[in-house]
Design a protein around this motif. Structure first.
Motif, PDB file in Angstrom:
ATOM      1  N   ARG A   1      -3.850   3.374  -8.207  1.00  0.00           N
ATOM      2  CA  ARG A   1      -2.572   3.659  -8.869  1.00  0.00           C
ATOM      3  C   ARG A   1      -2.796   4.161 -10.295  1.00  0.00           C
ATOM      4  NH1 ARG A   1      -0.704  -0.894  -8.277  1.00  0.00           N
ATOM      5  NH2 ARG A   1      -1.003  -1.797 -10.356  1.00  0.00           N
ATOM      6  N   VAL A   2      -3.663   3.478 -11.037  1.00  0.00           N
ATOM      7  CA  VAL A   2      -3.898   3.852 -12.433  1.00  0.00           C
ATOM      8  C   VAL A   2      -4.500   5.251 -12.543  1.00  0.00           C
ATOM      9  CG1 VAL A   2      -5.310   3.300 -14.462  1.00  0.00           C
ATOM     10  CG2 VAL A   2      -4.082   1.478 -13.265  1.00  0.00           C
ATOM     11  N   ASN A   3      -5.309   5.627 -11.540  1.00  0.00           N
ATOM     12  CA  ASN A   3      -5.958   6.939 -11.573  1.00  0.00           C
ATOM     13  C   ASN A   3      -5.181   8.006 -10.792  1.00  0.00           C
ATOM     14  OD1 ASN A   3      -8.770   6.582 -12.973  1.00  0.00           O
ATOM     15  ND2 ASN A   3      -8.524   4.773 -11.673  1.00  0.00           N
ATOM     16  N   ASN A   4      -3.925   7.696 -10.487  1.00  0.00           N
ATOM     17  CA  ASN A   4      -2.997   8.666  -9.884  1.00  0.00           C
ATOM     18  C   ASN A   4      -3.450   9.165  -8.511  1.00  0.00           C
ATOM     19  OD1 ASN A   4      -1.261   8.650 -12.222  1.00  0.00           O
ATOM     20  ND2 ASN A   4      -2.759   9.981 -13.246  1.00  0.00           N
ATOM     21  N   TYR A   5      -3.994   8.259  -7.705  1.00  0.00           N
ATOM     22  CA  TYR A   5      -4.356   8.624  -6.334  1.00  0.00           C
ATOM     23  C   TYR A   5      -3.327   8.116  -5.323  1.00  0.00           C
ATOM     24  CZ  TYR A   5      -9.030   9.797  -8.094  1.00  0.00           C
ATOM     25  OH  TYR A   5     -10.089  10.363  -8.765  1.00  0.00           O
ATOM     26  N   ASP A   6      -2.234   7.536  -5.794  1.00  0.00           N
ATOM     27  CA  ASP A   6      -1.250   6.958  -4.884  1.00  0.00           C
ATOM     28  C   ASP A   6      -0.718   7.963  -3.876  1.00  0.00           C
ATOM     29  OD1 ASP A   6      -1.384   4.392  -5.623  1.00  0.00           O
ATOM     30  OD2 ASP A   6       0.496   4.310  -6.726  1.00  0.00           O
ATOM     31  N   GLY A   7      -0.502   9.187  -4.336  1.00  0.00           N
ATOM     32  CA  GLY A   7       0.081  10.186  -3.452  1.00  0.00           C
ATOM     33  C   GLY A   7      -0.879  10.661  -2.370  1.00  0.00           C
ATOM     34  N   GLN A   8      -2.177  10.546  -2.626  1.00  0.00           N
ATOM     35  CA  GLN A   8      -3.164  11.036  -1.672  1.00  0.00           C
ATOM     36  C   GLN A   8      -3.709   9.945  -0.758  1.00  0.00           C
ATOM     37  OE1 GLN A   8      -4.881  12.522  -5.510  1.00  0.00           O
ATOM     38  NE2 GLN A   8      -6.003  13.857  -4.102  1.00  0.00           N
ATOM     39  N   CYS A   9      -3.709   8.705  -1.234  1.00  0.00           N
ATOM     40  CA  CYS A   9      -4.358   7.611  -0.511  1.00  0.00           C
ATOM     41  C   CYS A   9      -3.338   6.588  -0.034  1.00  0.00           C
ATOM     42  CB  CYS A   9      -5.390   6.917  -1.404  1.00  0.00           C
ATOM     43  SG  CYS A   9      -6.572   8.034  -2.181  1.00  0.00           S
ATOM     44  N   TYR A  10      -3.632   5.985   1.117  1.00  0.00           N
ATOM     45  CA  TYR A  10      -2.797   4.903   1.618  1.00  0.00           C
ATOM     46  C   TYR A  10      -2.816   3.711   0.665  1.00  0.00           C
ATOM     47  CZ  TYR A  10      -2.036   6.767   6.340  1.00  0.00           C
ATOM     48  OH  TYR A  10      -1.644   7.518   7.411  1.00  0.00           O
ATOM     49  N   ARG A  11      -1.736   2.951   0.669  1.00  0.00           N
ATOM     50  CA  ARG A  11      -1.690   1.684  -0.045  1.00  0.00           C
ATOM     51  C   ARG A  11      -2.306   0.627   0.863  1.00  0.00           C
ATOM     52  NH1 ARG A  11       1.481  -2.948  -0.860  1.00  0.00           N
ATOM     53  NH2 ARG A  11       1.746  -3.538  -3.065  1.00  0.00           N
ATOM     54  N   LEU A  12      -3.504   0.152   0.508  1.00  0.00           N
ATOM     55  CA  LEU A  12      -4.216  -0.787   1.360  1.00  0.00           C
ATOM     56  C   LEU A  12      -3.555  -2.158   1.356  1.00  0.00           C
ATOM     57  CD1 LEU A  12      -7.958   0.047   0.551  1.00  0.00           C
ATOM     58  CD2 LEU A  12      -6.464   1.029   2.291  1.00  0.00           C
ATOM     59  N   GLU A  13      -3.578  -2.800   2.511  1.00  0.00           N
ATOM     60  CA  GLU A  13      -3.075  -4.165   2.661  1.00  0.00           C
ATOM     61  C   GLU A  13      -4.197  -5.046   3.201  1.00  0.00           C
ATOM     62  OE1 GLU A  13      -0.210  -5.170   1.689  1.00  0.00           O
ATOM     63  OE2 GLU A  13       0.782  -3.232   1.325  1.00  0.00           O
ATOM     64  N   PHE A  14      -4.238  -6.268   2.710  1.00  0.00           N
ATOM     65  CA  PHE A  14      -5.245  -7.216   3.189  1.00  0.00           C
ATOM     66  C   PHE A  14      -5.013  -7.501   4.671  1.00  0.00           C
ATOM     67  CE2 PHE A  14      -6.291 -11.682   4.167  1.00  0.00           C
ATOM     68  CZ  PHE A  14      -7.654 -11.668   3.913  1.00  0.00           C
ATOM     69  N   LYS A  15      -6.110  -7.460   5.477  1.00  0.00           N
ATOM     70  CA  LYS A  15      -6.015  -7.748   6.905  1.00  0.00           C
ATOM     71  C   LYS A  15      -6.705  -9.059   7.264  1.00  0.00           C
ATOM     72  CE  LYS A  15      -7.146  -5.910  11.498  1.00  0.00           C
ATOM     73  NZ  LYS A  15      -7.802  -4.799  12.243  1.00  0.00           N
TER      74      LYS A  15
ATOM     75  N   LYS B   1      -7.542 -11.368  -1.262  1.00  0.00           N
ATOM     76  CA  LYS B   1      -6.340 -10.560  -1.496  1.00  0.00           C
ATOM     77  C   LYS B   1      -6.356  -9.940  -2.887  1.00  0.00           C
ATOM     78  CE  LYS B   1      -3.445 -13.189   1.708  1.00  0.00           C
ATOM     79  NZ  LYS B   1      -2.280 -14.079   1.863  1.00  0.00           N
ATOM     80  N   LEU B   2      -6.934 -10.654  -3.843  1.00  0.00           N
ATOM     81  CA  LEU B   2      -7.043 -10.094  -5.187  1.00  0.00           C
ATOM     82  C   LEU B   2      -7.997  -8.897  -5.219  1.00  0.00           C
ATOM     83  CD1 LEU B   2      -7.163 -13.325  -7.380  1.00  0.00           C
ATOM     84  CD2 LEU B   2      -5.269 -11.738  -7.115  1.00  0.00           C
ATOM     85  N   VAL B   3      -8.994  -8.905  -4.339  1.00  0.00           N
ATOM     86  CA  VAL B   3      -9.883  -7.751  -4.244  1.00  0.00           C
ATOM     87  C   VAL B   3      -9.096  -6.523  -3.801  1.00  0.00           C
ATOM     88  CG1 VAL B   3     -11.871  -6.771  -3.021  1.00  0.00           C
ATOM     89  CG2 VAL B   3     -11.925  -9.159  -3.780  1.00  0.00           C
ATOM     90  N   VAL B   4      -8.259  -6.697  -2.788  1.00  0.00           N
ATOM     91  CA  VAL B   4      -7.437  -5.581  -2.308  1.00  0.00           C
ATOM     92  C   VAL B   4      -6.465  -5.139  -3.390  1.00  0.00           C
ATOM     93  CG1 VAL B   4      -5.818  -4.821  -0.525  1.00  0.00           C
ATOM     94  CG2 VAL B   4      -7.666  -6.416   0.056  1.00  0.00           C
ATOM     95  N   TYR B   5      -5.912  -6.092  -4.118  1.00  0.00           N
ATOM     96  CA  TYR B   5      -5.018  -5.768  -5.228  1.00  0.00           C
ATOM     97  C   TYR B   5      -5.751  -4.951  -6.293  1.00  0.00           C
ATOM     98  CZ  TYR B   5      -2.335  -6.524  -9.510  1.00  0.00           C
ATOM     99  OH  TYR B   5      -1.656  -6.341 -10.677  1.00  0.00           O
ATOM    100  N   ARG B   6      -7.020  -5.308  -6.546  1.00  0.00           N
ATOM    101  CA  ARG B   6      -7.801  -4.571  -7.547  1.00  0.00           C
ATOM    102  C   ARG B   6      -8.041  -3.127  -7.114  1.00  0.00           C
ATOM    103  NH1 ARG B   6      -8.848  -2.001 -10.877  1.00  0.00           N
ATOM    104  NH2 ARG B   6     -10.480  -2.039 -12.458  1.00  0.00           N
ATOM    105  N   ILE B   7      -8.290  -2.927  -5.815  1.00  0.00           N
ATOM    106  CA  ILE B   7      -8.477  -1.573  -5.283  1.00  0.00           C
ATOM    107  C   ILE B   7      -7.196  -0.770  -5.439  1.00  0.00           C
ATOM    108  CG2 ILE B   7      -8.896  -0.244  -3.176  1.00  0.00           C
ATOM    109  CD1 ILE B   7     -10.702  -2.569  -2.240  1.00  0.00           C
ATOM    110  N   ARG B   8      -6.088  -1.396  -5.091  1.00  0.00           N
ATOM    111  CA  ARG B   8      -4.793  -0.692  -5.206  1.00  0.00           C
ATOM    112  C   ARG B   8      -4.513  -0.315  -6.645  1.00  0.00           C
ATOM    113  NH1 ARG B   8      -2.225  -4.688  -1.538  1.00  0.00           N
ATOM    114  NH2 ARG B   8      -1.176  -5.516  -3.391  1.00  0.00           N
ATOM    115  N   GLN B   9      -4.854  -1.226  -7.566  1.00  0.00           N
ATOM    116  CA  GLN B   9      -4.587  -0.931  -8.969  1.00  0.00           C
ATOM    117  C   GLN B   9      -5.420   0.247  -9.462  1.00  0.00           C
ATOM    118  OE1 GLN B   9      -6.053  -3.406 -12.081  1.00  0.00           O
ATOM    119  NE2 GLN B   9      -4.077  -3.515 -13.092  1.00  0.00           N
TER     120      GLN B   9
END
Length: 654
Positions: free
Chosen positions: A553-567, A542-550
């Motif tokens: 977010r930090v590089n301002n791709y939130d608006g273009q990319c889905y927010r990934l969730e651990f499956k 889950k921390l890996v997925v959190y790292r991807i999301r971060q």
């Protein structure tokens, strides 16, 4: 890096702390640091329990050199027992359904003097099989060459004679007999391919060249590790223990997919390295690339390529003898029986037998009868890819083909390579602690004929030494090219990498995976053991997925990319640390490495290396050690950065 609070605080303080998160990015280390807390979506106690998974006693590794295939300062590959109790508990050789119980009405013979095939019809057997049918007809579909070297079939022709001489232009036929009163009732249908004698050949000259130019035959089985080969194909394994055979125990895969590995074997370069030239997945690109068979063809060899399940799609015929289009034509006419994902039966026999029957014809024509140097690759996957135990069902047939090759003199004249490109990567075998090596150590056996061993004793010595040295698919590629260099020393080839070597020369001791062009995630030199998918290990995923999301977010791709969730966590391996003698030891820096495979929502699949300390209260997830596994070219079109493309699944455009 994720730092967790200790357990001495009172419960109320811990709850308050969890409400306040202080996150910053350490840009030098390219990691996320969470001080005195963790993200709200993760359970704090589960992260602290990482300590229990680290402290669990790892699989014991003996320090004796007899318990290692490779043991030096840079590479340690443990020797595993193919018949260990845990694997034998799940090893259940399947009983494949017979493709037919009916004897063959049609057989094929070859007239050596006329150099033509004869198809024989057994009329007396027909009467025995169908005593109540007096009015019947037999026809054949002739497989013919169409545009762009494709093959199709012409309209049916009447099979009017018991013995039919096959014209030399015919590469394959489908024959069938049916009830004339009910033409839809097919009584028997069969398919045959033909290795026709080449035109304009100088037999005397070819025979002289075959004495110095060894034929090269490569027999491949998909998804077959060293261990699984011993386990599922004991008869074949016994055959390749005869004099002249050398097993490469340090042979390591170089990629995950069969396509990736095959391209490297045949060209010396990966699909990514070919991108500057053309996209090999697009039609026409493969036709413009130089494959191993092109080099042999240019040196006067006949060339052949056959497989039961197509890996490549060429728009032009790549070799002199090419079975794939014939197989495609058979598939459109013959009845198929699937086993798991692939067609196991194609008409009256298993799919793989068409490949080895084709190889046998080549051996008969160009080794036994009219010797000519030829290079051929014969690849099978229909019985081994989906089921690690499936090969046990064909072991008897496989060794029977080897014995027939021997009868026709193949092992007196040819260099023979029995190989795979990777081990199993799915199924019950992957749930065992040995799965790390099962996946990464494919089998590789190299045979040298007696005359070659006598002429090149240094090659024999090198292969004997290299049995316990680290090697890769690139090395195998160079080894095959070396066979041409020995007889044509003026030929020059570009090395795929500076430290890659032919197996016909002694490989360096203390060789690393980097030296052998083996990616770190494929490397067997640092043993890993499979660990359970515990709550604590899932927390690391889950921390890996959190790292991807971060990163997004930090590089301002939130608006273009889905927010990934651990499956889901698919697999987890823990690295085992060994000293120079192979003894188990603690890590040098106090951090322990895990390799994780996981999936996300939406459709992402990732591999990551994660580090954690012995106490389990510090977890490091480095961005550059996260890799996307599924194809994403169509999912990441909204971003341009290579790193962002690996992490991003684009939202629909508005």
């Amino acid at each position: 890096m994720f730092r967790l609070v200790n357990n001495n605080g009172k419960l109320i303080i811990a709850i308050v702390v969890l409400l306040f998160i202080f996150i910053f990015v350490n840009r030098d280390a390219n990691v996320v640091v969470v001080e005195e807390s963790t993200q709200p979506s993760l359970n704090r106690s589960s992260l602290v329990s990482v300590q229990s998974s680290i402290s669990a006693k790892p699989d014991k590794i003996s320090s004796s050199k007899n318990y290692f295939w490779v043991l030096d300062h840079k590479c340690k590959i443990p020797r595993l027992d193919p018949f260990s109790e845990d694997v034998m508990n799940i090893f259940k050789p399947p009983k494949f359904e017979k493709c037919t119980d009916q004897p063959d009405l049609f057989t094929v013979r070859y007239h050596l003097k006329e150099k033509q095939y004869i198809v024989k019809f057994n009329e007396s057997l027909f009467v025995q099989l169908f005593p109540n049918i007096s009015d019947y007809g037999c026809v054949f579909h002739e497989i013919i060459r169409g545009p762009d070297d494709s093959l199709t079939w012409n309209k049916r022709s009447i099979f009017s004679e018991r013995d039919w001489i096959v014209p030399r232009h015919v590469q394959g036929i489908v024959v069938e007999c049916f009830d004339l009163r009910n033409r839809s009732r097919v009584l028997q249908r069969d398919a045959f391919s033909f290795v026709q004698y080449p035109v304009n050949c100088n037999d005397k000259n070819d025979e002289e060249r075959s004495r110095t130019l060894p034929s090269v035959i490569m027999l491949g089985i998909d998804s077959m590790s060293q261990m699984n080969f011993q386990r599922t194909m004991p008869r074949t394994a016994q055959f390749v223990r005869q004099p002249g055979w050398f097993e490469m125990l340090g042979y390591n895969k170089i990629g995950d997919s069969i396509f990736h590995n095959f391209i490297i074997l045949l060209t010396g370069r990966s699909p990514q390295q070919w991108l500057s030239f053309c996209n090999i997945r697009k039609p026409g690109c493969l036709d413009a690339i130089a494959f191993l068979w092109n080099h042999f063809h240019n040196s006067g060899y006949l060339t052949a390529y056959a497989e039961d399940i197509a890996t490549f799609n060429f728009t032009r015929r790549p070799v002199d003898y090419y079975l794939n289009p014939i197989m495609k034509a058979f598939e459109k006419i013959m009845t198929k029986v699937k086993r798991l994902q692939y067609d196991y039966c194609l008409g009256r026999k298993p799919s793989f037998r068409y490949v080895f029957d084709y190889c046998l014809q080549l051996v008969q024509r160009f080794v036994h009868e009219t010797p000519k140097p030829f290079f051929g690759i014969f690849w099978t996957k229909s019985f081994s890819y989906d089921d690690f135990s499936g090969a046990a069902n064909v072991d008897k047939d496989f060794v029977s083909y080897l014995e027939q090759f021997k009868e026709h003199g193949l092992f007196e004249r040819a260099v023979v390579i029995l190989f795979s490109l990777h081990g199993q990567h799915k199924g019950p075998l992957m749930d065992l602690s040995s799965s790390f090596l099962e996946e990464r150590l494919p089998m590789l056996h190299i045979y040298l004929p007696p005359w070659y061993r006598k002429q090149y004793p240094t090659v024999v010595h090198a292969l004997d030494v290299n049995r316990r040295r680290l090697s890769s698919t690139v090395d195998l590629h160079l080894t095959i090219k070396k066979l041409l260099l020995q007889v044509h020393p003026g030929i020059s080839y570009q090395l795929p990498c500076a430290s890659c070597k032919t197996l016909f020369e002694i490989l360096p001791v203390n060789r690393s995976c980097y030296d052998a062009a083996i990616p770190s995630h494929c490397c067997s030199c640092e043993p890993h053991t499979r660990v359970p998918k515990s709550v604590s290990v899932k927390a690391m995923a889950k921390l890996v997925v959190y790292r991807i999301r971060q990163y997004l977010r930090v590089n301002n791709y939130d608006g273009q990319c889905y927010r990934l969730e651990f499956k889901n966590l698919l697999r987890a391996y823990r690295k085992q640390y060994l000293d120079v003698n192979g003894n188990e030891m603690k890590s040098y820096d106090g951090f322990y490495s895990y390799r994780l495979r996981l999936t996300t929502r939406p459709k992402g699949a990732f591999r990551a290396t994660v580090f954690t300390n012995l106490n389990g209260n510090v977890v490091t997830v480095r961005e550059e050690l996260i890799e996307r596994l599924n194809v994403y070219r169509n999912d990441s079109h909204c971003v341009t950065s290579p790193r962002a493309k690996q992490f991003c699944i684009c939202r629909p455009s508005t």
